[in-house]
Design an enzyme around this catalytic site. Structure first.
Site, PDB file in Angstrom:
ATOM      1  N   SER A 121      35.500  44.199  31.213  1.00 25.36           N
ATOM      2  CA  SER A 121      35.060  42.761  31.239  1.00 25.36           C
ATOM      3  C   SER A 121      33.852  42.530  30.105  1.00 25.36           C
ATOM      4  CB  SER A 121      34.508  42.463  32.587  1.00 25.36           C
ATOM      5  OG  SER A 121      35.366  42.945  33.478  1.00 25.36           O
ATOM      6  N   HIS A 142      42.314  41.948  27.871  1.00 26.54           N
ATOM      7  CA  HIS A 142      41.181  41.868  28.956  1.00 26.54           C
ATOM      8  C   HIS A 142      41.761  40.750  29.785  1.00 26.54           C
ATOM      9  CE1 HIS A 142      37.582  39.821  31.012  1.00 26.54           C
ATOM     10  NE2 HIS A 142      37.994  40.855  31.861  1.00 26.54           N
ATOM     11  N   GLU A 154      42.409  37.853  26.872  1.00 27.93           N
ATOM     12  CA  GLU A 154      41.614  37.950  25.624  1.00 27.93           C
ATOM     13  C   GLU A 154      41.970  39.238  25.149  1.00 27.93           C
ATOM     14  OE1 GLU A 154      37.141  35.955  26.874  1.00 27.93           O
ATOM     15  OE2 GLU A 154      37.768  37.891  27.907  1.00 27.93           O
ATOM     16  N   ASN A 192      33.817  35.967  30.395  1.00 33.14           N
ATOM     17  CA  ASN A 192      32.724  36.317  31.061  1.00 33.14           C
ATOM     18  C   ASN A 192      31.233  36.109  30.293  1.00 33.14           C
ATOM     19  OD1 ASN A 192      34.162  37.236  33.067  1.00 33.14           O
ATOM     20  ND2 ASN A 192      34.324  39.386  32.015  1.00 33.14           N
TER      21      ASN A 192
HETATM   22  N1  CAA Z   1      47.825  38.188  43.389  1.00 32.45           N
HETATM   23  C1  CAA Z   1      48.732  37.750  43.267  1.00 32.45           C
HETATM   24  N2  CAA Z   1      49.211  36.288  43.470  1.00 32.45           N
HETATM   25  C2  CAA Z   1      48.065  35.662  44.031  1.00 32.45           C
HETATM   26  C3  CAA Z   1      47.013  36.266  44.434  1.00 32.45           C
HETATM   27  C4  CAA Z   1      46.906  37.622  43.934  1.00 32.45           C
HETATM   28  N3  CAA Z   1      45.598  38.123  44.336  1.00 32.45           N
HETATM   29  N4  CAA Z   1      46.082  35.020  44.732  1.00 32.45           N
HETATM   30  C5  CAA Z   1      46.865  34.139  44.645  1.00 32.45           C
HETATM   31  N5  CAA Z   1      47.907  34.216  44.241  1.00 32.45           N
HETATM   32  C6  CAA Z   1      49.160  33.533  43.788  1.00 32.45           C
HETATM   33  C7  CAA Z   1      49.587  32.720  45.260  1.00 32.45           C
HETATM   34  O1  CAA Z   1      50.686  33.631  45.733  1.00 32.45           O
HETATM   35  C8  CAA Z   1      50.199  31.406  44.704  1.00 32.45           C
HETATM   36  O2  CAA Z   1      51.396  31.586  44.061  1.00 32.45           O
HETATM   37  P1  CAA Z   1      52.454  30.505  44.415  1.00 32.45           P
HETATM   38  O3  CAA Z   1      51.972  29.310  43.978  1.00 32.45           O
HETATM   39  O4  CAA Z   1      53.752  31.080  43.460  1.00 32.45           O
HETATM   40  O5  CAA Z   1      52.871  30.603  45.704  1.00 32.45           O
HETATM   41  C9  CAA Z   1      49.021  31.193  43.822  1.00 32.45           C
HETATM   42  O6  CAA Z   1      48.561  32.528  43.352  1.00 32.45           O
HETATM   43  C10 CAA Z   1      48.151  30.112  44.312  1.00 32.45           C
HETATM   44  O7  CAA Z   1      47.539  30.687  45.252  1.00 32.45           O
HETATM   45  P2  CAA Z   1      46.887  29.933  46.719  1.00 32.45           P
HETATM   46  O8  CAA Z   1      47.915  28.630  46.797  1.00 32.45           O
HETATM   47  O9  CAA Z   1      47.017  30.948  47.654  1.00 32.45           O
HETATM   48  O10 CAA Z   1      45.563  29.767  46.307  1.00 32.45           O
HETATM   49  P3  CAA Z   1      44.784  28.826  45.337  1.00 32.45           P
HETATM   50  O11 CAA Z   1      45.677  27.706  44.979  1.00 32.45           O
HETATM   51  O12 CAA Z   1      43.474  28.171  45.909  1.00 32.45           O
HETATM   52  O13 CAA Z   1      44.649  29.605  44.177  1.00 32.45           O
HETATM   53  C11 CAA Z   1      43.554  31.060  42.629  1.00 32.45           C
HETATM   54  C12 CAA Z   1      44.171  30.697  44.075  1.00 32.45           C
HETATM   55  C13 CAA Z   1      44.667  31.254  41.748  1.00 32.45           C
HETATM   56  C14 CAA Z   1      42.544  32.459  42.738  1.00 32.45           C
HETATM   57  C15 CAA Z   1      42.376  29.999  42.325  1.00 32.45           C
HETATM   58  O14 CAA Z   1      41.663  29.586  43.337  1.00 32.45           O
HETATM   59  C16 CAA Z   1      41.752  29.923  41.128  1.00 32.45           C
HETATM   60  O15 CAA Z   1      42.421  29.922  39.825  1.00 32.45           O
HETATM   61  N6  CAA Z   1      40.466  30.513  41.303  1.00 32.45           N
HETATM   62  C17 CAA Z   1      39.970  31.025  40.193  1.00 32.45           C
HETATM   63  C18 CAA Z   1      39.880  32.516  39.638  1.00 32.45           C
HETATM   64  C19 CAA Z   1      38.871  32.936  38.439  1.00 32.45           C
HETATM   65  O16 CAA Z   1      38.127  32.524  37.834  1.00 32.45           O
HETATM   66  N7  CAA Z   1      39.380  34.308  38.003  1.00 32.45           N
HETATM   67  C20 CAA Z   1      38.746  34.819  36.959  1.00 32.45           C
HETATM   68  C21 CAA Z   1      37.600  35.494  37.438  1.00 32.45           C
HETATM   69  S1  CAA Z   1      36.810  36.366  36.017  1.00 32.45           S
HETATM   70  C22 CAA Z   1      37.697  37.836  35.522  1.00 32.45           C
HETATM   71  O17 CAA Z   1      38.732  38.129  36.497  1.00 32.45           O
HETATM   72  C23 CAA Z   1      37.505  38.467  34.459  1.00 32.45           C
HETATM   73  C24 CAA Z   1      36.520  39.699  34.764  1.00 32.45           C
HETATM   74  O18 CAA Z   1      36.411  40.550  34.150  1.00 32.45           O
HETATM   75  C25 CAA Z   1      35.596  39.694  35.795  1.00 32.45           C
END
Ligand code: CAA
Length: 501
Positions: A121, A142, A154, A192
């Protein structure tokens, strides 16, 4: 020679590694998943089964498709099983010594043509590549959590990366259905480097008592329109990973804004790592009792406006509009002297208005954000009762109230404006284009709009002024408006994105 990438290894099957394995298997690519011991391997298999099981139950996959996906993943505890892989991605914990040791081993067991990729990350891809005899075939690849959902990858090239390899890996990302953004090797890359300072800032503001965890989360979700609040997102990423990313950013930049907030270390030391450990900022707590929600009992309300700077208390446009809404909702508005509650629709410092009133304990500051949120600022003189009444009153008006202290930017401005400023600084430094930064934040973090799109929507002058107020209050150099932002406002330019066309 173009790589074909028909068999891919994934080392480390935690949340990210298992998600990455799923992404490859869904694209029809054979995967070798490696973990250190049988227990970890079973947990990794469980992640994959759980994620594809959820897709099955939502009707996104058929039973046969799910079986096919799972059938493409071979599970092993032996690195030697990676010898035939065309690409191996490392997704182990964010600790440089672990990564360097692993890459030395991967270099030994993998065929010479294999590409070695790290899902780090924030750590230096260059330093990881340097432990191998093939630094030209090492890149960053990434992914974002949850890997099956987030569309960004990325691709990180170093000064040693062979010509054309980053493009090949970007092509592979497209084959996976993802959108690649290719960047050079700087701590945190695009996402990040922008996201974690904002999340860290939220943790610092929580520690300072600006507002509560839930109100800050609500403010950023409903007020700023982000998909998750900062504490829910920190829990999703993992507080240990978040801490390590901040450390890596700080090591490179020495910026105060990147130094991990002490509360992060405390949580990590206590083993409260977020979703993966069951509890972080959220989790395992009794749900709030809705019956304890405040009920407005103020019989009379006065609304005052004007900025604190002119401090007249004379009603301006926003205050008048708010007073009309109150009257329409059946509240009795009155003069300041007679009111049980005084609402100052103005900027901070609200205290400057409070000290001019006969009953300063009855004054709260109000900032309406978008259509859904109202920030309610209490000064040191505001009585808890007045703040509670204000919250209830806003609920009746259909707004979600976010309580905070009387500080520049309230909650949303304090967190969002420096975040957008960081994006301008990144662009100014020449690290990434505005388009790539906007794409990265939309597809990597689910933002409804990228930082430059947000800047244009909010207005460059509004953000610049917000930053000036924050800088004046906290004297933190990272809150000083980026020179480019200042210049654009001075020049009367309305859209920062005009620069990139
Ligand atoms: N694994 C697989 N699929 C998942 C999942 C998981 N852990 N969590 C959610 N999903 C899927 C669901 O199954 C759903 O799919 P369908 O539409 O096909 O049914 C879809 O994602 C949407 O999920 P939900 O309806 O349950 O929930 P939501 O609409 O609130 O979305 C979210 C959840 C996609 C996580 C959304 O809240 C979001 O985009 N959040 C931001 C996440 C983010 O910022 N991630 C980056 C973090 S930084 C990083 O990762 C980099 C690093 O190096 C630290």
């Amino acid at each position: 020679m173009a790589s074909t990438f028909e068999t891919v290894g994934v080392v480390g099957l935690g949340t990210m590694g298992a998600g990455i394995a799923e992404v490859f298997a869904r694209a029809g690519i054979a995967v070798v998943g490696v973990e250190t011991d049988p227990g970890a391997l079973e947990r990794g298999r469980g992640h994959l089964e759980g994620s594809t099981g959820r897709a099955l139950s939502r009707g996104r996959l058929t039973e046969a498709e799910r079986a096919e996906i799972l059938g493409r993943v071979a599970f092993t505890t032996s690195l030697e099983d990676l010898s035939d892989c065309d690409l191996v991605i490392e997704a182990i914990p964010e600790v440089m010594d672990f990564k360097r040791a692993l890459f030395t081993d991967l270099d030994r067991v993998c065929k010479p043509s294999a590409v070695l990729a790290t899902n780090t990350s924030s750590l230096s891809v260059t330093a990881i590549a340097a432990t191998t005899t093939r630094p030209g075939r090492v890149v960053g690849m990434h992914f974002f959590n949850p890997a099956p959902v987030m569309r960004l990858v990325e691709v990180v090239r170093t000064v040693s990366t062979e010509d054309g390899l980053a493009e090949e890996v970007a092509g592979l990302a497209r084959r996976l259905g993802k959108t690649p953004v290719t960047v050079a090797d700087r701590a945190g890359f695009v996402v990040n480097r922008l996201l974690l300072p904002y999340l860290n800032h939220a943790a610092a503001l929580l520690e300072q008592g600006l507002s509560t965890r839930d109100d800050i989360d609500t403010a950023m979700r409903l007020g700023a329109g982000l998909p998750m609040g900062p504490f829910a997102l920190l829990d999703l990423i993992g507080l240990d990973t978040s801490y390590e990313i901040c450390e890596a950013l700080f090591r490179e930049s020495r910026e105060r804004r990147h130094a991990p907030a002490p509360v992060l270390r405390e949580f990590v030391t206590a083993g409260l790592l977020g979703r993966k450990s069951g509890r972080g900022f959220h989790g395992e707590e009794p749900p709030a009792n809705p019956s304890s929600e405040e009920k407005p009992s103020a019989s009379t309300v006065a609304v005052v406006g004007g900025t604190a700077a002119n401090g007249t208390g004379a009603a301006d446009g926003a205050a008048e509009a708010f007073a009309e809404r109150l009257s329409a909702a059946g509240f009795k508005t009155t003069a300041v002297e007679d009111a049980d509650l005084v609402v100052a629709v103005s900027r901070t410092p609200v205290i400057e208005q409070a000290v001019r009133l006969p009953h300063p304990a009855r004054l709260v500051g109000l900032n309406l954000v978008g259509d859904q949120v109202a920030e309610v600022a209490s000064t040191v003189l505001t009585s808890p009762g007045a703040a509670q009444v204000a919250r209830g009153l806003l609920r009746i008006l259909g707004r979600t109230a976010v309580s905070c202290r009387d500080r520049a930017g309230f909650v949303v401005g304090a967190l969002l404006h420096p975040h957008l400023n960081d994006a301008v600084r990144m662009y100014e430094s020449g690290y990434a284009s505005m388009e790539d930064i906007d794409t990265a934040m939309r597809l990597g973090c689910g933002y409804p709009a990228g930082p430059f799109e947000m800047l244009d929507r909010l207005g460059l002058e509004t953000v610049r002024d917000g930053l000036r107020a924050l800088y004046a209050e906290y004297r933190d150099p990272s809150f000083a408006p980026a020179p480019l932002l200042d210049q654009l406002v001075t020049a009367g330019v309305r859209s920062i994105r005009d620069l990139s066309s």
